[in-house]
Design a protein around this motif. Structure first.
Motif, PDB file in Angstrom:
ATOM      1  N   PRO A  56       0.794  -0.950   0.149  1.00 15.19           N
ATOM      2  CA  PRO A  56      -0.024  -0.244   0.136  1.00 15.19           C
ATOM      3  C   PRO A  56       0.778   1.054  -0.028  1.00 15.19           C
ATOM      4  CG  PRO A  56       0.125  -0.823   2.308  1.00 15.19           C
ATOM      5  CD  PRO A  56       0.960  -1.960   1.514  1.00 15.19           C
ATOM      6  N   PHE A  57       0.251   2.398  -0.486  1.00 15.58           N
ATOM      7  CA  PHE A  57       0.985   3.535  -0.377  1.00 15.58           C
ATOM      8  C   PHE A  57       0.408   4.143   1.000  1.00 15.58           C
ATOM      9  CE2 PHE A  57       1.224   3.356  -4.985  1.00 15.58           C
ATOM     10  CZ  PHE A  57       2.304   3.677  -5.171  1.00 15.58           C
ATOM     11  N   HIS A  58       1.262   5.076   1.666  1.00 12.64           N
ATOM     12  CA  HIS A  58       0.663   5.247   3.207  1.00 12.64           C
ATOM     13  C   HIS A  58       0.190   6.676   3.025  1.00 12.64           C
ATOM     14  CE1 HIS A  58       2.178   1.494   4.559  1.00 12.64           C
ATOM     15  NE2 HIS A  58       3.418   1.815   4.012  1.00 12.64           N
ATOM     16  N   HIS A  59       0.479   7.634   2.040  1.00 13.29           N
ATOM     17  CA  HIS A  59       0.056   8.895   2.517  1.00 13.29           C
ATOM     18  C   HIS A  59      -0.898   9.411   1.252  1.00 13.29           C
ATOM     19  CE1 HIS A  59       0.463  13.309   3.103  1.00 13.29           C
ATOM     20  NE2 HIS A  59       0.902  13.013   4.428  1.00 13.29           N
ATOM     21  N   LEU A  60      -1.601  10.441   1.464  1.00 11.40           N
ATOM     22  CA  LEU A  60      -2.760  10.832   0.640  1.00 11.40           C
ATOM     23  C   LEU A  60      -1.989  11.476  -0.702  1.00 11.40           C
ATOM     24  CD1 LEU A  60      -5.361  11.717  -0.412  1.00 11.40           C
ATOM     25  CD2 LEU A  60      -4.982  14.037   0.914  1.00 11.40           C
ATOM     26  N   PHE A  61      -0.450  11.853  -0.571  1.00  6.66           N
ATOM     27  CA  PHE A  61       0.322  12.451  -1.688  1.00  6.66           C
ATOM     28  C   PHE A  61       1.015  11.291  -2.425  1.00  6.66           C
ATOM     29  CE2 PHE A  61      -0.253  16.620   0.901  1.00  6.66           C
ATOM     30  CZ  PHE A  61      -1.658  16.852   0.461  1.00  6.66           C
ATOM     31  N   ASP A  62       0.808  10.219  -2.108  1.00  6.07           N
ATOM     32  CA  ASP A  62       1.653   8.907  -2.614  1.00  6.07           C
ATOM     33  C   ASP A  62       0.855   8.354  -3.765  1.00  6.07           C
ATOM     34  OD1 ASP A  62       3.461   9.398  -0.553  1.00  6.07           O
ATOM     35  OD2 ASP A  62       2.686   7.800   0.829  1.00  6.07           O
ATOM     36  N   GLY A  63      -0.349   8.352  -3.861  1.00  8.22           N
ATOM     37  CA  GLY A  63      -1.292   7.495  -4.728  1.00  8.22           C
ATOM     38  C   GLY A  63      -0.642   8.212  -5.909  1.00  8.22           C
ATOM     39  N   GLN A  64      -0.572   7.158  -7.176  1.00  3.03           N
ATOM     40  CA  GLN A  64      -0.273   7.580  -8.489  1.00  3.03           C
ATOM     41  C   GLN A  64      -0.940   8.446  -9.300  1.00  3.03           C
ATOM     42  OE1 GLN A  64       3.083   6.109  -9.506  1.00  3.03           O
ATOM     43  NE2 GLN A  64       2.807   6.568  -7.301  1.00  3.03           N
TER      44      GLN A  64
END
Length: 507
Positions: A56-64
């Motif tokens: 998983p990505f952990h932060h809101l600003f990590d999503g692709q």
């Protein structure tokens, strides 16, 4: 602006769910009537992929990065979306894991490699992400998706295809720029970013990218640094997300949220650290306002403005009047970093848990600061602000600095007015009356707000189980009033996106 809607059904979690691309545009269901004059394409960016394989990505600003497109024609709307083929996305999809470290998620070596390969990979260094999920804007005749690093990605606004990756460091002395530039009527772009120079010297550079060239050459190749501003700390630049501009000045707010360069460089040498790990707060510096002139460009080193600590992500507007610069900001009180509360584990929780986490975070507030330009021959302790319509103050201190106190334009318990927009073509850098923003209820976007910055009156749109992204003002053709127009926003968006411009088609 108190929210009338609670969220016990947790419909807000849909904002943070992965979505799939579309093979072709689909028709949108329309409630009401779209004005006949409103036509063109609305392009937006945002995170759309929140896990890769089992990671998983952990932060809101990590999503692709996911690009959204709404085509409006003849009262009808179609919707289309595609992921940007950044290196971060392509390699992640190929290897089925997080390959490049993002804002709050670490990329670890491939577990399938042997122990020696993993050892050397671990100490090779972390690559800077090109995950351009934040914004999209035109440079010349081209369109670029951007984040806050030195990489921008050229895209086709019609097909949404990814065209090429561009490294701004090849053309400019910067290590990254904000995703919120200012674009003038002729297409000239101004932006600001950090610059790490020789002997670890540090400064903030304001850059200029010219408009489309008559010889069809790339404007990026002719970009330049127009003015340099000093950093208050040698090894710790402030985090910059946006800046202000008036007809004759640049406004830069240096906040107490700092990037620790030693942590940053060590993170690039030893695995296990993210961008978020490199941030820290300076509890004693407060907040500094810096001014620079546009023509000719120059730093106003004798004008030193200071106030108490706050977080700042988005400027609303700034303008000049009667020897003052008025600066309107979306602030968060104190020196603690708001992004600490935007991890997906917090945002996806049960509603009561979401509220508890938000209650521990800094308090949002819309503020107006007034900066006097004529600061000479003034007596200490006297309020220098003489504008009749504001309660903001500016007082000369014995050390030569000007202490600023704001006028509060809006404040509500855990109710934020953020991602602001104005009638940009008419009012950017000029006196104005109306701002439009996304209303955050304990960090959950659940309403659109129109704010009269002169009277502080508010108008709110809100509906059950609707989670809009930030609004965009489109003026009515031939309009004379500032607020004569329509608001565009993506309702029930699959991703929380940042502000985009509306680009009308010739038809």
């Amino acid at each position: 602006m108190v929210s009338r809607v609670e969220h016990p059904a947790a419909g807000y979690r849909k904002i943070f769910e992965t979505v799939e691309e579309l093979n072709e545009p689909i028709p949108a269901n329309i409630t009401g009537v779209i004005p006949s004059w409103l036509g063109g394409s609305l392009l937006r960016m945002g995170p759309g992929l929140f896990e890769v394989g089992d990671e998983p990505f952990h932060h809101l600003f990590d999503g692709q990065a996911l690009m959204h497109k709404f085509d409006l024609k003849g009262g009808q709307v179609t919707y289309f979306r595609k992921f940007i083929r950044t290196d971060a996305y392509v390699r992640a999809m190929t290897e089925k894991r997080v390959v490049i470290t993002e804002f709050g998620t670490v990329a670890y070596p491939d577990p399938c490699k042997n122990v020696f390969s993993r050892f050397f990979t671990y100490f090779r260094g972390i690559e800077v992400t090109d995950n351009c999920l934040v914004n999209l804007y035109p440079i010349g005749e081209d369109f670029y998706a951007v984040t806050e690093t030195n990489y921008i990605t050229k895209v086709d606004p019609d097909s949404l295809e990814t065209l090429k990756k561009v490294d701004l460091c090849k053309y400019l002395s910067i290590n990254g720029v904000t995703a919120h530039p200012h674009i003038e009527a002729d297409g000239t772009i101004y932006n600001i970013g950090n610059c790490f120079g020789k002997n670890m010297s540090l400064a903030y550079n304001i850059i200029k990218i010219p408009p489309a060239q008559k010889d069809k050459s790339d404007p990026i190749e002719k970009s330049q640094v127009v003015v340099q501003l000093p950093s208050s700390e040698r090894l710790k630049p402030s985090y910059i997300h946006s800046f202000g501009i008036t007809e004759n000045y640049f406004v830069f707010v240096e906040q107490p949220i700092k990037i620790n360069l030693l942590k940053f460089l060590s993170a690039w040498s030893i695995r296990g650290a993210t961008y978020m790990d490199c941030f820290e707060s300076n509890e004693s510096m407060g907040t500094w306002f810096h001014l620079a002139t546009k023509e000719p460009a120059g730093y106003m080193k004798n004008h030193k403005y200071r106030t108490s600590a706050f977080n700042l992500f988005h400027h609303i507007n700034a303008y000049e009047e009667q020897g003052f610069i008025v600066v309107d900001l979306c602030t968060w009180k104190g020196h603690e970093f708001v992004y600490n509360y935007l991890y997906l584990a917090n945002l996806r929780g049960e509603w009561e848990e979401v509220k508890k986490a938000a209650m521990r975070s800094p308090q949002p507030e819309v503020r107006r600061y007034v900066l006097p330009l004529d600061i000479h021959r003034e007596e200490q302790g006297k309020n220098l602000v003489s504008l009749s319509y504001t309660t903001a103050t500016a007082v000369l201190l014995s050390d030569g600095t000007i202490w600023l106190e704001p006028e509060v334009l809006f404040s509500g318990p855990r109710q934020a007015f953020e991602f602001p927009q104005i009638n940009y073509s008419k009012c950017c850098g000029k006196k104005y009356s109306f701002a439009y923003g996304l209303g955050l209820n304990h960090f959950i976007p659940d309403r659109i707000v129109k704010l009269d910055v002169q009277t502080k009156e508010q108008w709110v749109w809100q509906e059950e189980d609707c989670y809009p992204s930030e609004p965009l003002f489109v003026p009515t053709p031939g309009a004379t009033k500032e607020d004569d127009g329509k608001m565009q926003t993506h309702i029930s968006a699959p991703a929380l996106s940042y502000v985009r411009r509306f680009y009308p088609n010739p038809s």
